[in-house]
Design a protein around this motif. Structure first.
Motif, short mmCIF file in Angstrom:
data_model
loop_
_atom_site.label_atom_id
_atom_site.label_comp_id
_atom_site.label_asym_id
_atom_site.label_seq_id
_atom_site.Cartn_x
_atom_site.Cartn_y
_atom_site.Cartn_z
N UNK A 11 0.85 -1.20 0.00
CA UNK A 11 0.00 0.00 0.00
C UNK A 11 0.88 1.24 0.00
N UNK A 12 0.56 2.18 -0.86
CA UNK A 12 1.30 3.43 -0.93
C UNK A 12 0.34 4.56 -1.24
N UNK A 13 0.68 5.74 -0.78
CA UNK A 13 -0.15 6.90 -1.08
C UNK A 13 0.13 7.40 -2.49
N UNK A 14 -0.86 8.03 -3.07
CA UNK A 14 -0.69 8.62 -4.39
C UNK A 14 0.49 9.59 -4.37
N UNK A 15 1.30 9.50 -5.40
CA UNK A 15 2.51 10.31 -5.47
C UNK A 15 3.74 9.62 -4.92
N UNK A 16 3.52 8.52 -4.24
CA UNK A 16 4.62 7.79 -3.64
C UNK A 16 5.27 6.82 -4.60
N UNK A 17 6.21 6.05 -4.06
CA UNK A 17 6.98 5.10 -4.87
C UNK A 17 6.90 3.71 -4.26
N UNK A 18 7.08 2.74 -5.13
CA UNK A 18 7.08 1.35 -4.71
C UNK A 18 7.94 0.58 -5.72
N UNK A 63 2.65 4.62 -18.20
CA UNK A 63 3.66 4.57 -17.13
C UNK A 63 4.99 5.17 -17.57
N UNK A 64 5.11 5.52 -18.82
CA UNK A 64 6.36 6.03 -19.34
C UNK A 64 6.78 7.29 -18.59
N UNK A 65 8.02 7.33 -18.16
CA UNK A 65 8.51 8.47 -17.39
C UNK A 65 8.31 8.33 -15.90
N UNK A 66 7.51 7.37 -15.48
CA UNK A 66 7.27 7.16 -14.04
C UNK A 66 7.80 5.81 -13.56
N UNK A 82 8.48 1.96 -9.41
CA UNK A 82 7.29 2.74 -9.74
C UNK A 82 7.28 4.03 -8.93
N UNK A 83 7.35 5.15 -9.60
CA UNK A 83 7.34 6.46 -8.96
C UNK A 83 6.09 7.22 -9.35
N UNK A 84 5.80 8.25 -8.58
CA UNK A 84 4.64 9.10 -8.86
C UNK A 84 3.39 8.26 -9.08
N UNK A 85 3.16 7.34 -8.18
CA UNK A 85 2.05 6.41 -8.34
C UNK A 85 0.70 7.12 -8.25
N UNK A 86 -0.23 6.61 -9.03
CA UNK A 86 -1.57 7.16 -9.12
C UNK A 86 -2.57 6.10 -8.69
N UNK A 115 6.04 -18.15 -19.27
CA UNK A 115 5.90 -18.38 -17.83
C UNK A 115 5.38 -17.13 -17.13
N UNK A 116 4.61 -17.37 -16.07
CA UNK A 116 4.00 -16.28 -15.31
C UNK A 116 4.17 -16.50 -13.82
N UNK A 117 4.31 -15.38 -13.10
CA UNK A 117 4.29 -15.46 -11.65
C UNK A 117 2.87 -15.41 -11.13
N UNK A 118 2.75 -15.45 -9.82
CA UNK A 118 1.43 -15.50 -9.20
C UNK A 118 0.85 -14.11 -8.95
N UNK A 119 1.68 -13.08 -9.08
CA UNK A 119 1.21 -11.71 -8.93
C UNK A 119 1.44 -11.14 -7.55
N UNK A 120 1.55 -9.84 -7.48
CA UNK A 120 1.68 -9.13 -6.22
C UNK A 120 0.78 -7.89 -6.27
N UNK A 121 0.08 -7.65 -5.16
CA UNK A 121 -0.91 -6.58 -5.12
C UNK A 121 -0.25 -5.23 -4.86
N UNK A 122 -0.62 -4.25 -5.65
CA UNK A 122 -0.21 -2.87 -5.43
C UNK A 122 -1.48 -2.04 -5.22
N UNK A 123 -1.53 -1.37 -4.10
CA UNK A 123 -2.68 -0.54 -3.77
C UNK A 123 -2.21 0.90 -3.60
N UNK A 124 -2.90 1.81 -4.25
CA UNK A 124 -2.53 3.23 -4.19
C UNK A 124 -3.71 4.00 -3.62
N UNK A 125 -3.50 4.63 -2.49
CA UNK A 125 -4.57 5.40 -1.86
C UNK A 125 -4.51 6.85 -2.31
N UNK A 126 -5.67 7.42 -2.49
CA UNK A 126 -5.75 8.82 -2.96
C UNK A 126 -5.80 9.79 -1.80
#
Length: 126
Positions: A11-18, A63-66, A82-86, A115-126
């Protein structure tokens, strides 16, 4: 058989990085092209970024540039910074591997990956 395991979501706030990472095992990593895709609830899985076995990178326009994709062939990992997350970046992020030899344009196509991974959740709060 290649196994892919993603990590680093959260979980990250909008504008944050992950940073999300993908660890590969079971194959010759440096010979694989790697991609990141994401799927938000109610939406289709979409291309985010790719890095070919040659090191060539490609990004979705959204996502280009971010976002920055990179790989470490010694550690068998691919990372998506991932920067400047929205809020609209929130999704399950999937890592995928392709056995090399196709163009960057084709690496945007999910069906090209082996091949594929199982995925990881990214949550961005506004």
């Amino acid at each position: 058989q290649v196994q892919l395991v993603e990590s680093g979501g959260g979980l990250v706030q909008a504008g944050g990085s992950l940073r999300v990472s993908c660890a590969a095992s079971g194959g010759t990593f440096r010979g694989y092209s790697m991609g990141w895709f994401r799927q938000a609830p109610g939406k289709e899985r979409e291309f985010v970024a790719s890095i070919a076995w040659t090191g060539t990178t490609d990004y979705a326009d959204s996502v280009k540039g971010r976002f920055t994709i990179s790989r470490d062939n010694d550690k068998n990992t691919v990372t998506l910074q991932m920067n400047s997350l929205r809020p609209q970046d929130a999704a399950v992020y999937y890592c995928a591997a392709q056995r090399g030899g196709i163009s960057s344009a084709m690496l945007r196509w999910q069906a090209k990956y082996d091949y594929w991974g199982q995925g990881t959740q990214v949550t961005v709060s506004s």
